[in-house]
Design a protein around this motif. Structure first.
Motif, PDB file in Angstrom:
ATOM      1  N   PRO A   9       0.821  -1.218   0.000  1.00 50.16           N
ATOM      2  CA  PRO A   9       0.000   0.000   0.000  1.00 50.16           C
ATOM      3  C   PRO A   9       0.851   1.263   0.000  1.00 50.16           C
ATOM      4  CG  PRO A   9       0.148  -0.871   2.217  1.00 50.16           C
ATOM      5  CD  PRO A   9       0.905  -1.835   1.331  1.00 50.16           C
ATOM      6  N   VAL A  10       0.435   2.242  -0.783  1.00 53.57           N
ATOM      7  CA  VAL A  10       1.027   3.582  -0.780  1.00 53.57           C
ATOM      8  C   VAL A  10      -0.125   4.575  -0.700  1.00 53.57           C
ATOM      9  CG1 VAL A  10       2.367   5.282  -2.069  1.00 53.57           C
ATOM     10  CG2 VAL A  10       3.077   2.887  -2.073  1.00 53.57           C
ATOM     11  N   PHE A  11      -0.062   5.450   0.284  1.00 58.83           N
ATOM     12  CA  PHE A  11      -1.097   6.458   0.497  1.00 58.83           C
ATOM     13  C   PHE A  11      -0.666   7.753  -0.173  1.00 58.83           C
ATOM     14  CE2 PHE A  11      -2.539  10.181   2.785  1.00 58.83           C
ATOM     15  CZ  PHE A  11      -3.867   9.945   3.070  1.00 58.83           C
ATOM     16  N   GLN A  59      -3.795  11.996   9.620  1.00 59.68           N
ATOM     17  CA  GLN A  59      -3.848  11.210   8.383  1.00 59.68           C
ATOM     18  C   GLN A  59      -3.203   9.839   8.572  1.00 59.68           C
ATOM     19  OE1 GLN A  59      -5.282  11.835   5.361  1.00 59.68           O
ATOM     20  NE2 GLN A  59      -6.197  13.674   6.226  1.00 59.68           N
ATOM     21  N   VAL A  60      -2.073   9.810   9.279  1.00 59.99           N
ATOM     22  CA  VAL A  60      -1.397   8.536   9.543  1.00 59.99           C
ATOM     23  C   VAL A  60      -2.331   7.604  10.317  1.00 59.99           C
ATOM     24  CG1 VAL A  60       0.514   7.420  10.757  1.00 59.99           C
ATOM     25  CG2 VAL A  60       0.927   9.539   9.501  1.00 59.99           C
ATOM     26  N   LYS A  61      -2.935   8.125  11.376  1.00 59.55           N
ATOM     27  CA  LYS A  61      -3.827   7.289  12.199  1.00 59.55           C
ATOM     28  C   LYS A  61      -5.039   6.819  11.404  1.00 59.55           C
ATOM     29  CE  LYS A  61      -2.600   9.135  16.737  1.00 59.55           C
ATOM     30  NZ  LYS A  61      -3.066   9.879  17.929  1.00 59.55           N
ATOM     31  N   ASP A  62      -5.634   7.717  10.635  1.00 64.48           N
ATOM     32  CA  ASP A  62      -6.802   7.337   9.852  1.00 64.48           C
ATOM     33  C   ASP A  62      -6.456   6.218   8.871  1.00 64.48           C
ATOM     34  OD1 ASP A  62      -9.604   7.837   8.925  1.00 64.48           O
ATOM     35  OD2 ASP A  62      -8.556   8.307   7.065  1.00 64.48           O
ATOM     36  N   TRP A  63      -5.316   6.352   8.192  1.00 64.92           N
ATOM     37  CA  TRP A  63      -4.908   5.333   7.218  1.00 64.92           C
ATOM     38  C   TRP A  63      -4.622   4.004   7.893  1.00 64.92           C
ATOM     39  CZ3 TRP A  63       0.399   4.040   5.066  1.00 64.92           C
ATOM     40  CH2 TRP A  63       0.303   3.255   3.909  1.00 64.92           C
ATOM     41  N   MET A  64      -3.852   4.050   8.977  1.00 67.88           N
ATOM     42  CA  MET A  64      -3.447   2.795   9.612  1.00 67.88           C
ATOM     43  C   MET A  64      -4.605   2.114  10.348  1.00 67.88           C
ATOM     44  SD  MET A  64       0.505   3.486  10.745  1.00 67.88           S
ATOM     45  CE  MET A  64       0.761   1.778  11.217  1.00 67.88           C
ATOM     46  N   TYR A  65      -5.437   2.891  11.046  1.00 67.21           N
ATOM     47  CA  TYR A  65      -6.542   2.293  11.795  1.00 67.21           C
ATOM     48  C   TYR A  65      -7.718   1.898  10.896  1.00 67.21           C
ATOM     49  CZ  TYR A  65      -4.352   3.938  16.168  1.00 67.21           C
ATOM     50  OH  TYR A  65      -3.493   4.163  17.218  1.00 67.21           O
ATOM     51  N   ASN A  66      -8.057   2.755   9.936  1.00 66.76           N
ATOM     52  CA  ASN A  66      -9.285   2.535   9.167  1.00 66.76           C
ATOM     53  C   ASN A  66      -9.072   1.839   7.831  1.00 66.76           C
ATOM     54  OD1 ASN A  66     -10.904   3.781  11.158  1.00 66.76           O
ATOM     55  ND2 ASN A  66     -10.264   5.778  10.407  1.00 66.76           N
ATOM     56  N   ALA A  67      -7.930   2.049   7.181  1.00 61.44           N
ATOM     57  CA  ALA A  67      -7.674   1.395   5.894  1.00 61.44           C
ATOM     58  C   ALA A  67      -6.868   0.111   6.068  1.00 61.44           C
ATOM     59  CB  ALA A  67      -6.957   2.350   4.942  1.00 61.44           C
ATOM     60  N   LEU A  68      -5.832   0.164   6.907  1.00 63.72           N
ATOM     61  CA  LEU A  68      -4.979  -1.012   7.114  1.00 63.72           C
ATOM     62  C   LEU A  68      -5.440  -1.865   8.297  1.00 63.72           C
ATOM     63  CD1 LEU A  68      -1.487   0.627   6.450  1.00 63.72           C
ATOM     64  CD2 LEU A  68      -3.009  -0.540   4.842  1.00 63.72           C
ATOM     65  N   LEU A  69      -6.434  -1.375   9.055  1.00 62.28           N
ATOM     66  CA  LEU A  69      -7.066  -2.106  10.160  1.00 62.28           C
ATOM     67  C   LEU A  69      -6.104  -2.489  11.278  1.00 62.28           C
ATOM     68  CD1 LEU A  69      -9.547  -4.373   8.144  1.00 62.28           C
ATOM     69  CD2 LEU A  69      -9.889  -2.048   9.044  1.00 62.28           C
ATOM     70  N   VAL A  70      -5.152  -1.608  11.559  1.00 63.83           N
ATOM     71  CA  VAL A  70      -4.293  -1.790  12.728  1.00 63.83           C
ATOM     72  C   VAL A  70      -5.175  -1.661  13.975  1.00 63.83           C
ATOM     73  CG1 VAL A  70      -2.380  -0.774  14.041  1.00 63.83           C
ATOM     74  CG2 VAL A  70      -2.235  -0.954  11.547  1.00 63.83           C
ATOM     75  N   ASP A  71      -4.961  -2.535  14.946  1.00 61.73           N
ATOM     76  CA  ASP A  71      -5.744  -2.511  16.181  1.00 61.73           C
ATOM     77  C   ASP A  71      -5.552  -1.165  16.880  1.00 61.73           C
ATOM     78  OD1 ASP A  71      -6.642  -2.848  18.873  1.00 61.73           O
ATOM     79  OD2 ASP A  71      -6.411  -5.009  18.660  1.00 61.73           O
ATOM     80  N   PRO A  72      -6.639  -0.467  17.214  1.00 60.92           N
ATOM     81  CA  PRO A  72      -6.516   0.844  17.864  1.00 60.92           C
ATOM     82  C   PRO A  72      -5.827   0.809  19.220  1.00 60.92           C
ATOM     83  CG  PRO A  72      -8.722   0.552  16.976  1.00 60.92           C
ATOM     84  CD  PRO A  72      -8.029  -0.778  16.870  1.00 60.92           C
ATOM     85  N   SER A  73      -5.654  -0.383  19.806  1.00 65.34           N
ATOM     86  CA  SER A  73      -4.905  -0.451  21.066  1.00 65.34           C
ATOM     87  C   SER A  73      -3.418  -0.202  20.837  1.00 65.34           C
ATOM     88  CB  SER A  73      -5.110  -1.801  21.754  1.00 65.34           C
ATOM     89  OG  SER A  73      -4.510  -2.842  20.997  1.00 65.34           O
ATOM     90  N   ASN A  74      -2.969  -0.307  19.587  1.00 62.48           N
ATOM     91  CA  ASN A  74      -1.589   0.029  19.241  1.00 62.48           C
ATOM     92  C   ASN A  74      -1.501   1.528  19.018  1.00 62.48           C
ATOM     93  OD1 ASN A  74      -1.272  -2.927  17.174  1.00 62.48           O
ATOM     94  ND2 ASN A  74      -0.839  -2.690  19.321  1.00 62.48           N
ATOM     95  N   GLU A  75      -0.695   2.203  19.824  1.00 68.11           N
ATOM     96  CA  GLU A  75      -0.515   3.642  19.690  1.00 68.11           C
ATOM     97  C   GLU A  75       0.430   3.922  18.529  1.00 68.11           C
ATOM     98  OE1 GLU A  75       1.445   7.366  22.133  1.00 68.11           O
ATOM     99  OE2 GLU A  75       0.981   5.511  23.194  1.00 68.11           O
ATOM    100  N   ILE A  76       0.064   4.868  17.695  1.00 68.55           N
ATOM    101  CA  ILE A  76       0.876   5.238  16.533  1.00 68.55           C
ATOM    102  C   ILE A  76       1.626   6.516  16.853  1.00 68.55           C
ATOM    103  CG2 ILE A  76       0.761   6.027  14.145  1.00 68.55           C
ATOM    104  CD1 ILE A  76      -1.698   4.104  13.897  1.00 68.55           C
ATOM    105  N   GLU A  77       2.933   6.491  16.608  1.00 71.56           N
ATOM    106  CA  GLU A  77       3.775   7.639  16.957  1.00 71.56           C
ATOM    107  C   GLU A  77       4.725   7.974  15.819  1.00 71.56           C
ATOM    108  OE1 GLU A  77       7.351   8.720  20.097  1.00 71.56           O
ATOM    109  OE2 GLU A  77       5.967   7.099  20.597  1.00 71.56           O
ATOM    110  N   ILE A  78       4.825   9.257  15.509  1.00 70.55           N
ATOM    111  CA  ILE A  78       5.863   9.724  14.577  1.00 70.55           C
ATOM    112  C   ILE A  78       7.134   9.907  15.399  1.00 70.55           C
ATOM    113  CG2 ILE A  78       6.589  11.562  13.024  1.00 70.55           C
ATOM    114  CD1 ILE A  78       3.619  12.072  12.433  1.00 70.55           C
ATOM    115  N   VAL A  79       8.138   9.077  15.151  1.00 69.44           N
ATOM    116  CA  VAL A  79       9.341   9.081  16.006  1.00 69.44           C
ATOM    117  C   VAL A  79      10.452   9.972  15.465  1.00 69.44           C
ATOM    118  CG1 VAL A  79       8.965   6.864  17.114  1.00 69.44           C
ATOM    119  CG2 VAL A  79      10.134   6.935  14.908  1.00 69.44           C
TER     120      VAL A  79
END
Length: 199
Positions: A9-11, A59-79
């Motif tokens: 996938p490429v967003f 945008q990162v969260k929306d893509w990963m949680y809603n399109a790629l279906l990453v479990d929302p219990s996983n926190e997404i961070e720009i490191v």
């Protein structure tokens, strides 16, 4: 019916550039000059641009949680996030990003002559044919393509798996300015696989 299995996938979305971003960029960031590009000394540039940081992170969260279906219990961070500045004649060679799960680039200043963003399948990723035996084709489809290009505009946000090899074409305009960033997930991951890890 043809099924296209296991795509990469490429967003890509134009999310705009908040007013005043360019002037802030010009005034506060020292740069290191390399042979074909300049990179901001800070690797936390988004922390100094809170409106842009919120825009990208949403945008990162929306893509990963809603399109790629990453479990929302996983926190997404720009490191990591850093500015990349190209003058006329500058470019960026093929590379991928380490120690990240997703990476991206957000274009602040560019035009028709600023150059494209290229993605390369690489020999280690197979789609339809293996590199040791490739029949001639009269065109490319998603199943046979080796390369994909995006022609960015100001406000273009692109996200992709960090291992995906990419490069920036030679800039033929006066300047090209963007922010690159890396993303990881935090929390307890892998519990559904039986190999839990706390990050």
């Amino acid at each position: 019916m043809m099924h296209q299995l296991f795509p990469t996938p490429v967003f890509e979305e134009n999310v705009g550039v908040p007013e005043g971003t360019l002037s802030v960029f010009d005034s506060i960031f020292p740069w290191d000059r390399f042979e074909t590009k300049s990179i901001s000394q800070t690797k936390q540039i988004l922390s100094r641009l809170p409106e842009v940081q919120e825009l990208i992170l949403n945008q990162v969260k929306d893509w990963m949680y809603n399109a790629l279906l990453v479990d929302p219990s996983n926190e997404i961070e720009i490191v990591r996030s850093w500015g990349v500045f190209h003058r006329e004649g500058d470019s960026c060679d093929w590379h991928s990003h380490s120690n990240a799960i997703m990476s991206g680039v957000y274009y602040i200043l560019c035009d028709e002559e600023s150059g494209r963003l290229f993605f390369n399948k690489g020999a280690q990723f197979l789609n339809c044919f293996v590199p040791t035996l490739e029949p001639d084709v009269v065109g490319f489809t998603d199943c046979t393509a080796k390369q994909f290009t995006i022609h960015p505009e100001p406000g273009t946000l692109v996200m992709f798996p960090s291992q995906l090899v990419h490069r920036a074409e030679v800039c033929h305009s006066e300047k090209r300015l963007c922010i690159a960033f890396d993303v990881i997930v935090r929390g307890r991951i892998g519990s559904r696989h039986g190999n839990e890890l706390e990050l």
